[in-house]
Design a protein around this motif. Structure first.
Motif, PDB file in Angstrom:
ATOM      1  N   UNK A  72      24.991 -49.790 -17.742  1.00 49.99           N
ATOM      2  CA  UNK A  72      25.866 -49.508 -16.611  1.00 49.99           C
ATOM      3  C   UNK A  72      27.253 -49.124 -17.126  1.00 49.99           C
ATOM      4  N   UNK A  73      27.926 -48.179 -16.470  1.00 46.89           N
ATOM      5  CA  UNK A  73      29.277 -47.823 -16.903  1.00 46.89           C
ATOM      6  C   UNK A  73      30.213 -49.018 -16.771  1.00 46.89           C
ATOM      7  N   UNK A  74      31.083 -49.242 -17.757  1.00 47.67           N
ATOM      8  CA  UNK A  74      32.016 -50.364 -17.678  1.00 47.67           C
ATOM      9  C   UNK A  74      33.264 -50.005 -16.883  1.00 47.67           C
ATOM     10  N   UNK A  75      34.072 -51.012 -16.593  1.00 46.03           N
ATOM     11  CA  UNK A  75      35.388 -50.750 -16.017  1.00 46.03           C
ATOM     12  C   UNK A  75      36.267 -50.091 -17.072  1.00 46.03           C
ATOM     13  N   UNK A  76      37.026 -49.106 -16.659  1.00 49.75           N
ATOM     14  CA  UNK A  76      37.858 -48.316 -17.573  1.00 49.75           C
ATOM     15  C   UNK A  76      39.316 -48.722 -17.396  1.00 49.75           C
ATOM     16  N   UNK A  77      39.899 -49.265 -18.452  1.00 48.13           N
ATOM     17  CA  UNK A  77      41.285 -49.731 -18.350  1.00 48.13           C
ATOM     18  C   UNK A  77      42.280 -48.593 -18.202  1.00 48.13           C
ATOM     19  N   UNK A  78      41.891 -47.372 -18.552  1.00 43.65           N
ATOM     20  CA  UNK A  78      42.817 -46.243 -18.478  1.00 43.65           C
ATOM     21  C   UNK A  78      42.788 -45.531 -17.139  1.00 43.65           C
ATOM     22  N   UNK A  79      41.844 -45.884 -16.288  1.00 45.29           N
ATOM     23  CA  UNK A  79      41.736 -45.226 -14.982  1.00 45.29           C
ATOM     24  C   UNK A  79      41.898 -46.267 -13.879  1.00 45.29           C
ATOM     25  N   UNK A  80      42.760 -45.993 -12.942  1.00 43.40           N
ATOM     26  CA  UNK A  80      43.028 -46.923 -11.840  1.00 43.40           C
ATOM     27  C   UNK A  80      42.901 -46.193 -10.504  1.00 43.40           C
TER      28      UNK A  80
END
Length: 422
Positions: A72-80
C-alpha cells in the motif's frame, strides 16, 4: 495503521453489489459499437527489451512480489492536503532532481527541458530507465544504426512543438547517439487515457509489421503526479484520496521503456523467444449512460472476450491476469466480478494482481508498467498473461502477452502413413 485501514476499506469495497455497466465511446462525443471490429490479421510484435521504474523499484519481478504481498502507498511527508495532513503517495524514493553535487553530464537534465518538479522527476526516471533497455541491444544495432525506425514518446500533456524538439534533441544526445542509434523520427504524443496509449502502440506495431526488413521501435513514457500543484488540483476537484473521498486517487509516478520488433527484427537481435504482444481491445463509456448499465455486459468483460477470441487463446491457458487497478470501488468491484467469471481457476492473490497500489495513479501511462509486469509474469512461466488497464476514469483496454516457446505454438506434424504392405 493507515495502511491497514486502507486495505480494509479496499476489501469492504469488493463486497459491494456490482456496478452498473455502460456503453462506451472513443474521444469526447463520438459513440462506438460495443467492441470495434478488428482486422482479420494482426501484427506479431516482439517485446525484445524493456525497463521500468516505480515506487517499488526497477525490477518487474520485485513489483510483482510487492503486489502479491498487498503493498500500500505510504503517507508522504512532502505532500500535504489543504488541512496540512500528509497524503498517501507512491513516490520513487531514490530520485534526486536538481542535486547540486552532480555535474551537468551526470544529471543530463537541462533546465529548459522541464516545467516544474514533476516534469523533472519524470525525465529523471526515463534517464535512468533508458540505458537498462538499450545497452544490451547495442551490439546488434551497431551494424545497422537505422534499424531503430522510430521513437514514440508518450507524455502526460500537450507540449509546444519547440519543447518537443528540445526533448528529441536531448534523447538523441544522451541516449541514442552514444549507442549508435540513428533514429531520426521522434514522435511526442499526449494520450488522453491509458487505452489511447495502447492504441498508439497498436498503430506503431502495424507500421513495423508492414516492413519486410528488420525493424525496431522504441516506446518511452513517464509521468509524475507527486507534486504540490497536482495534489491541490485533485483535492479541489474531489479527486484526491482522503478520509472524505475514499474513491479518490493516490498520487504516483512511473516510467516505462519498451523496445519492440517485427519478426525480422527479433531474428536480427536473436530474441525470437521474447514475449509477443497482441493488438489491444479498447473502449470507452460515458457516465451519462449509467441508466442502461444493467442491460449490457460490462465493458471490461467484452474487451476480454474480444481479445481472447481475436488471439485464439482459451481462457484456461491464461496463467496470470494483471491490472493497473487500485483501491477505488468503481474499478475494483467491476474487475473482481469480471475476472472471477472468466478465470475461475486463477488465485486472486497470486495469479490475479492489481498493481495500482504499487504505482499509485499514473494515468495515462500506468497501463504500460502493468504491461511490462505482465510480460515478466508470462516469461517466468513460459505462459500467457492478460494485461488490463482501467485506471483512467472512462477507458478500458486489454492485451494478451504470449511467452510460450515458439515450438509450443507450432502444430504437431502428422506422421506419414505407413506404406501399404500389399
Amino acid at each position: 495503521m493507515a495502511g491497514f485501514w486502507l486495505l480494509r476499506t479496499f476489501i469492504e469495497h469488493l463486497r459491494l453489489p456490482p456496478a452498473a455497466t455502460v456503453s462506451h465511446e472513443r474521444g469526447s462525443n463520438a459513440p462506438l459499437p460495443a467492441v470495434a471490429s478488428a482486422p482479420t490479421r494482426h501484427p506479431q510484435t516482439f517485446l525484445i527489451a524493456f525497463a521500468l521504474q516505480c515506487a517499488h523499484g526497477t525490477d518487474a519481478a520485485e513489483v510483482l512480489d510487492a503486489a502479491r504481498q498487498g503493498c500500500m502507498p505510504p503517507l508522504d511527508d512532502d505532500l500535504r492536503d489543504a488541512h496540512g495532513f500528509p497524503v498517501f503517495a507512491a513516490r520513487v524514493a531514490d530520485l534526486s532532481p536538481g542535486d547540486a553535487d552532480r555535474t551537468p553530464n551526470e544529471s543530463a537534465i537541462d533546465i529548459g527541458l522541464t516545467d516544474g518538479e514533476e516534469d523533472t522527476r519524470a525525465l529523471e526516471m526515463l534517464h535512468g530507465a533508458l540505458p537498462r533497455a538499450l545497452d544490451e541491444l547495442a551490439e546488434f544495432v551497431a551494424p545497422d544504426p537505422a534499424v531503430v525506425r522510430t521513437v514514440l514518446w508518450l507524455a502526460d500533456r500537450d507540449r509546444p512543438d519547440e519543447h518537443g524538439a528540445r526533448l528529441a534533441t536531448w534523447l538523441r544526445r544522451e541516449h541514442l547517439a552514444p549507442r549508435g542509434i540513428a533514429a531520426t523520427n521522434v514522435c511526442l504524443h499526449h494520450p488522453r487515457d491509458d487505452a489511447h496509449s495502447f492504441e498508439l502502440i497498436d498503430a506503431l506495431a502495424a507500421d513495423l509489421d508492414r516492413l519486410s526488413s528488420p525493424a525496431l521501435a522504441l516506446v518511452l513514457a513517464a509521468v509524475s503526479h507527486v507534486g504540490e500543484r497536482t495534489v491541490a488540483a485533485w483535492e479541489a476537484a474531489s479527486h484526491l484520496f482522503t478520509a472524505n473521498t475514499q474513491d479518490g486517487r493516490i498520487p504516483g509516478e512511473a516510467a516505462a521503456v519498451l523496445v519492440l520488433a517485427n519478426r525480422e527484427g527479433a531474428v536480427l537481435v536473436r530474441r525470437l523467444s521474447s514475449p509477443r504482444l497482441s493488438h489491444s481491445a479498447s473502449g470507452r463509456f460515458s457516465p451519462a449512460d449509467d441508466f442502461r448499465a444493467k442491460t449490457v455486459t460490462p465493458l471490461l468483460g467484452r474487451l476480454i472476450d474480444t481479445i481472447l477470441t481475436d488471439t485464439q487463446v482459451d481462457a484456461a491457458r491464461v496463467s496470470s491476469v494483471l491490472a493497473d487497478a487500485d483501491h477505488r470501488t468503481p474499478v475494483t468491484r467491476d474487475l473482481l466480478r469480471t475476472l472471477s467469471e472468466r478465470f475461475p481457476t486463477l488465485e486472486p492473490l497470486s495469479d490475479m494482481l492489481n498493481l495500482g497500489n504499487a504505482t499509485g495513479f499514473t494515468a495515462p501511462i500506468g497501463g504500460l508498467v502493468t504491461l511490462l509486469c505482465a510480460a515478466e509474469a508470462a516469461s517466468a512461466t513460459e505462459g500467457v498473461a492478460l494485461c488490463l488497464t482501467c485506471q483512467s476514469p472512462h477507458a478500458r483496454a486489454a492485451i494478451v502477452i504470449d511467452a510460450r516457446p515458439p515450438s509450443a505454438l507450432s502444430p504437431t506434424p502428422t506422421p506419414d502413413p505407413a506404406p501399404d504392405a500389399t
